[in-house]
Design a protein around this motif. Structure first.
Motif, mmCIF file in Angstrom:
data_model
loop_
_atom_site.group_PDB
_atom_site.id
_atom_site.type_symbol
_atom_site.label_atom_id
_atom_site.label_comp_id
_atom_site.label_asym_id
_atom_site.label_seq_id
_atom_site.Cartn_x
_atom_site.Cartn_y
_atom_site.Cartn_z
ATOM 1 N N CYS A 117 13.954 48.675 -11.962
ATOM 2 C CA CYS A 117 13.666 48.764 -10.897
ATOM 3 C C CYS A 117 13.224 47.311 -10.159
ATOM 4 O O CYS A 117 13.231 46.297 -10.879
ATOM 5 N N LEU A 122 11.645 49.558 -16.615
ATOM 6 C CA LEU A 122 10.740 50.786 -16.963
ATOM 7 C C LEU A 122 10.998 51.078 -18.646
ATOM 8 O O LEU A 122 12.031 51.072 -19.090
ATOM 9 N N PHE A 137 5.914 49.555 -17.296
ATOM 10 C CA PHE A 137 6.837 48.549 -16.740
ATOM 11 C C PHE A 137 6.506 47.317 -17.501
ATOM 12 O O PHE A 137 5.510 46.884 -17.709
ATOM 13 N N GLU A 139 6.819 44.180 -16.341
ATOM 14 C CA GLU A 139 7.209 43.363 -14.780
ATOM 15 C C GLU A 139 7.733 42.172 -14.847
ATOM 16 O O GLU A 139 7.400 41.350 -15.851
#
Length: 214
Positions: A117, A122, A137, A139
């Motif tokens: 994403c 994810l 997540f 990130e």
């Protein structure tokens, strides 16, 4: 034998009419949770699911043809006593079971997707205590380093990630060979953007500090 026929008939109705639609609905709801997906691929585990579904559907198709031929007297079923009506019922039941297995397979495939994403990678795992999937997540901004181990047809990415409590943890991701190039480009582009943002932030802090001392 009549009891077994009733069980088979009940299963042939429940699987395509209730279980398969339910799995498809849950798969649709599952996919709708994830927005801003920039890339995705089927997880390697889908290969085993495909093989199992193919074998089961093929067996049910052969069974359908077998009872269909028996119903019209094309072959003799010497090992079991069945009326023509029962053979027709088993023909229809086998076909319905094959349709149900196909529906369940299509739905389960949608649970075996890796999503990349806008905000990061994810990850998901099944919580056996709570009997539900849990999502988290990785990130982009939290990835401090990573290393790669290739084991064809899968490449393992091991990320050193800064946790919220200030500690560093390792997170792993399996990437199949057909998604490797695209994922590697996405990873490098996002990490480069994070480095540029951090460098810009440091420059701004230096300028502000210099102006305060002047």
């Amino acid at each position: 034998m009549p009891l077994l026929l009733k069980l088979i008939h009940a299963g042939s109705l429940i699987l395509p009419a209730i279980i398969a639609p339910l799995v498809l609905l849950l798969a649709y709801i599952y996919k709708r949770q994830f927005t801003q997906v920039v890339y995705q691929w089927r997880k390697p585990q889908v290969v085993y699911l495909t093989i199992a579904a193919f074998v089961l559907i093929l067996a049910l198709f052969v069974t359908t043809c077998f009872f269909f031929a028996g119903h019209f007297g094309r072959i003799e079923l010497g090992f079991v006593e069945l009326t023509t009506a029962e053979m027709w019922q088993l023909t229809v039941d086998s076909l319905l079971l094959a349709v149900g297995v196909m529906g369940v397979y299509i739905g389960l495939k949608d649970f075996m997707v890796q999503y990349i994403c806008t905000e990061g990678i994810l990850l998901e795992r099944f919580n056996w205590r709570r009997l539900r999937m849990q999502f988290s997540f990785i990130e982009w901004q939290d990835i401090k380093d990573y290393y790669v181990r290739s084991d064809y047809p899968v490449t393992y990415y091991h990320f050193i990630v800064q946790a919220r409590e200030g500690q560093f943890v390792r997170r792993s991701l399996r990437v199949p060979f057909y998604a490797l190039q695209e994922f590697d480009n996405l990873l490098e582009n996002n990490l480069r953007q994070q480095r540029e943002r951090r460098a810009l932030t440091r420059d701004m802090i230096r300028k502000i500090s210099r102006n305060m001392h002047d």
